[in-house]
Scaffold this motif. Structure first.
Motif, short mmCIF file in Angstrom:
data_model
loop_
_atom_site.label_atom_id
_atom_site.label_comp_id
_atom_site.label_asym_id
_atom_site.label_seq_id
_atom_site.Cartn_x
_atom_site.Cartn_y
_atom_site.Cartn_z
N MET A 502 0.83 -1.19 0.00
CA MET A 502 0.00 0.00 0.00
C MET A 502 0.87 1.24 0.00
O MET A 502 1.92 1.28 0.63
N GLY A 503 0.41 2.26 -0.71
CA GLY A 503 1.01 3.58 -0.62
C GLY A 503 0.02 4.50 0.08
O GLY A 503 -1.19 4.42 -0.18
N ILE A 504 0.51 5.36 0.97
CA ILE A 504 -0.39 6.17 1.79
C ILE A 504 -0.01 7.63 1.67
O ILE A 504 1.15 8.01 1.81
N VAL A 505 -1.02 8.46 1.42
CA VAL A 505 -0.85 9.91 1.42
C VAL A 505 -1.83 10.47 2.45
O VAL A 505 -3.05 10.38 2.26
N PHE A 506 -1.28 10.98 3.55
CA PHE A 506 -2.12 11.50 4.62
C PHE A 506 -2.45 12.97 4.39
O PHE A 506 -1.87 13.64 3.53
N GLN A 507 -3.39 13.46 5.19
CA GLN A 507 -3.72 14.89 5.13
C GLN A 507 -2.51 15.72 5.48
O GLN A 507 -2.20 16.71 4.82
N GLU A 508 -1.78 15.32 6.53
CA GLU A 508 -0.51 15.96 6.87
C GLU A 508 0.61 15.15 6.22
O GLU A 508 0.66 13.92 6.38
N PRO A 509 1.51 15.80 5.49
CA PRO A 509 2.52 15.05 4.74
C PRO A 509 3.47 14.22 5.61
O PRO A 509 4.05 13.24 5.13
N PHE A 510 3.68 14.60 6.89
CA PHE A 510 4.59 13.87 7.78
C PHE A 510 5.99 13.73 7.18
O PHE A 510 6.49 12.64 6.92
N LEU A 511 6.63 14.87 6.95
CA LEU A 511 7.98 14.87 6.40
C LEU A 511 8.99 14.99 7.53
O LEU A 511 8.81 15.76 8.48
N LEU A 512 10.06 14.21 7.42
CA LEU A 512 11.15 14.28 8.39
C LEU A 512 12.04 15.48 8.07
O LEU A 512 12.12 15.92 6.92
N ASN A 513 12.74 15.97 9.07
CA ASN A 513 13.67 17.08 8.86
C ASN A 513 14.97 16.53 8.25
O ASN A 513 16.04 16.59 8.85
N ARG A 514 14.82 15.98 7.06
CA ARG A 514 15.94 15.41 6.33
C ARG A 514 15.83 15.86 4.87
O ARG A 514 15.06 16.76 4.55
N THR A 515 16.57 15.26 3.99
CA THR A 515 16.57 15.72 2.60
C THR A 515 15.32 15.23 1.88
O THR A 515 14.63 14.29 2.32
N ILE A 516 15.05 15.87 0.74
CA ILE A 516 13.92 15.44 -0.09
C ILE A 516 14.10 13.99 -0.52
O ILE A 516 13.17 13.19 -0.49
N ARG A 517 15.33 13.64 -0.88
CA ARG A 517 15.63 12.27 -1.31
C ARG A 517 15.28 11.26 -0.21
O ARG A 517 14.63 10.24 -0.46
N GLU A 518 15.71 11.57 1.00
CA GLU A 518 15.46 10.64 2.11
C GLU A 518 13.98 10.55 2.44
O GLU A 518 13.48 9.48 2.81
N ASN A 519 13.24 11.65 2.31
CA ASN A 519 11.81 11.61 2.59
C ASN A 519 11.07 10.78 1.56
O ASN A 519 10.15 10.03 1.90
#
Length: 664
Positions: A502-519
């Protein structure tokens, strides 16, 4: 006995009676709860001054001290019943410490002799005074004195080197033990179900990695090893005291249990007060965290003053537990030190009388008193520096054990199998679910989603839309009925293999304070850079990323704050499709975006529907007009379903919702 009564009675009064008599909740909390707000105290006024009206008169103090002493005799104010979880005793803590140090036993084999050598040198130095003093008065030969002095001189550099080696190893092992505890807690957090995170505050969890670990560091690592070395040294010292003079040795040994008896009731109180203090600290941390993340709302509603009052109430409760904790630990130290001082006075007097009577030589008396000083130094260190830290650490171990004993509520069954590659047919068959056991969020829900279809789930707030996804992801288990994917009951397969498709896209993106690549790579850590770029292209964020100075290595900031809302959500979409999931889930993925950004992201999502099952949960109907089928939930059941045009033609609930949103 008078000293013991005074100390215990005073401690219980200051540490417990004021808290009990003043009430279980701070005054400010009572004021807030009653809605009878009073002006906030001026800044800088001591907390004690704010609650001065709760203090008792001198005559009441005497009565309360007497009552406190009686309560001490019957169970130390029942502090052992503070929590339903069995308290961690000092003996339990000792077992915990042994378990923590066991993986590093090879280092321990070197550490113990290295540190013990220094203690033995001190003992040997004190014992050698018998020969040196007797040599000065002619009771021992000069040659013997020279041999003793030479041995002391040669031994010193050897002892110094081994001692420094031992301290270095203790530092290394201590750091590893603390990291082991942090790792155990962090790994356990990954296993816990979503319900745990809903039921617990952020500050309560974070404090276990901060203030609790700080307390553990003081008692479990270096102090625990110091305690072991001290116990061995004390045993050797007492043996030598008996060799020098058994009568004085007997007096010394008899005096020691008195200290232990006085500490018997004080230690549990001190330990439990530390436990309560750490809980109050966690509440303060959580409030600060809430204040930090909610500043826009707080300022927008002018809620600064109420927040200050709430914070003051937390500080008031923290002050009570802090005073109790600090005083109880100080009392443990003071009781031990005063007892040692009294026994030293007693033994010195007895030894002086024996020397005057000719029952002991001057050299033996000096050596005995020197050894006694070394013994008392060890006991003082145990009482002042080691034991209080161990007591404090025992209280925080209890909080850490609480976390580690927390059991996941959703578990893989022993016979759970790996879910094979699926097409994506989903069935809800008579599904019932309730978060609190009283009101069903889903009530006998039945629906079938064919593989490869683009489905929308809509409804008003509380209709069960998010619960629908939570159960499909198996964040919770159904109370009744079953959910199947391609005929496989989601409870019969492993959670990782289920969510892995499954792939999940939440209302809040939940991004880590890391690089775009790592996210982007979160969903598939082993993905190549090419796969990351392809996912970003599919999410239509690649062109933006390459314009950044650091490209895919750009840090997104805390919670993705350096990106716009639409950019954050596109990174989230890229992350979801990186693993090429058979099922794509979107939970209010566009509800926080403006209409223009929402429209462009919906177009992206619709281009990604080919070849996979897509479930779009939303309350914004414009986002899902091209869905193959729309399910409208009401009170946990399917009230209507069909295409957008079909539902409008029926002029039912969906039609009314559309009319309402269209006017907006």
């Amino acid at each position: 006995m008078i000293l013991e009564m005074t100390l215990l009675g005073g401690a219980l009064y200051v540490g417990g009676k004021l808290y009990d008599k003043r009430g279980s909740t701070p005054l400010i909390t009572q004021v807030l709860e009653s809605r009878g707000r009073r002006p906030s105290p001026r800044r800088g006024l001591p907390l004690s001054g704010r609650y001065a009206e709760n203090y008792l008169t001198p005559s009441q103090l005497i009565a309360e001290c007497k009552e406190a002493w009686q309560e001490a005799k019957t169970g130390m104010l029942a502090v052992r019943d503070v929590t339903a979880l069995r308290a961690v005793s000092v003996i339990d803590f000792t077992h915990y410490a042994i378990k923590a140090w066991t993986p590093y036993w090879r280092n321990v084999v070197v550490i113990v002799p290295s540190l013990l050598a220094f203690k033995l040198y001190q003992i040997g130095f004190a014992a050698s005074l018998q020969t040196i003093v007797n040599g000065m008065i002619g009771a021992a030969s000069g040659t013997t004195v020279l041999w003793v002095l030479g041995g002391l001189a040669i031994g010193f550099p050897l002892v110094a080197v081994t001692y420094l080696l031992g301290q270095r190893l203790v530092s290394l092992v201590s750091s590893d033990i603390l990291n082991d505890i942090r790792r155990d807690m962090f790994d356990h957090l990954q296993l816990l179900s979503i319900r745990f995170y809903k039921d617990n505050t952020t500050g309560n969890v974070i404090s276990r990695f901060s203030s609790d670990i700080d307390q553990i560091e003081k008692g479990l690592t270096r102090k625990a090893m110091d305690g072991l070395i001290a116990v061995i040294a004390i045993g050797v010292n007492i043996s030598l005291l008996f060799v020098l003079n058994w009568q004085l040795g007997l007096i010394t040994v008899i005096a020691l249990p008195a200290t232990i008896l006085m500490l018997r009731d004080l230690v549990p109180w001190a330990k439990d007060s530390i436990y309560r203090l750490q809980k109050e600290k966690a509440k303060v941390v959580n409030l600060v965290q809430e204040n930090f993340t909610m500043q826009s709302a707080i300022k927008g509603y002018g809620y600064q003053q109420p927040m200050e009052e709430i914070f003051q109430s937390h500080l008031a409760a923290l002050r009570v537990t802090s005073v109790e904790s600090l005083f109880s630990n100080a009392l443990v130290e003071s009781t031990s030190i005063l007892s040692l001082l009294f026994s030293q006075l007693l033994i010195t007097g007895a030894g002086g009388l024996m020397a005057l009577a000719g029952l002991i030589t001057p050299g033996a008396l000096v050596a005995y008193l020197s050894l006694l000083a070394v013994l008392h130094k060890e006991l003082y260190d145990v009482a002042k520096r080691i034991f209080p830290n161990i007591v404090a650490a025992a209280g925080t171990v209890q909080r850490i054990e609480e976390l580690l004993r927390e059991a996941p509520q959703v578990n893989d069954l022993p016979a759970a199998r790996t879910l094979p590659l699926v097409r994506g047919e989903i069935r809800f068959d008579g599904v019932e679910f309730s978060y609190n056991g009283q009101h069903n969020q889903l009530d006998h829900l039945n629906l079938t989603i064919p593989a490869g279809h683009y489905i929308a789930v809509v409804g008003s707030s509380g209709a069960g839309k998010s619960t629908f996804l939570n159960l499909l992801l198996r964040f919770y288990d159904v109370n009744a009925g079953e959910i199947t994917i391609d005929g496989y009951d989601v409870r019969q397969v492993t959670q990782n293999s289920l969510r892995g498709q499954m792939g999940i896209v939440f209302q809040e993106p939940f991004l880590l304070n890391r690089t775009i690549r790592e996210n982007i790579r979160m969903s598939k850590p082993e993905a190549s850079d090419e796969e990351v770029v392809n996912a970003a292209r599919a999410a239509e964020i690649h062109d933006f990323i390459v314009t950044l100075p650091d490209g895919y290595d750009t840090l997104v900031g805390e919670r993705g704050g350096r990106l716009s809302g639409g950019q954050q959500q596109r990174v989230s979409i890229a992350r979801a499709i990186l693993r090429n999931p058979a099922i794509l889930l979107l939970d209010e993925a566009t509800s926080a975006l403006d209409l223009e950004t929402e429209a462009t992201i919906v177009e992206t999502i619709e281009r990604l529907t080919e070849g996979r099952t897509v479930i779009f949960v939303t309350h914004r109907l414009r986002s899902i007009v091209r869905a193959d089928c729309i399910y409208l939930l009401q009170e946990g059941q399917v009230a209507e379903f069909g295409t957008h045009e079909d539902l409008l033609a029926r002029r039912g609930i969906y039609f009314r919702l559309w009319q309402t949103q269209d006017r907006e």
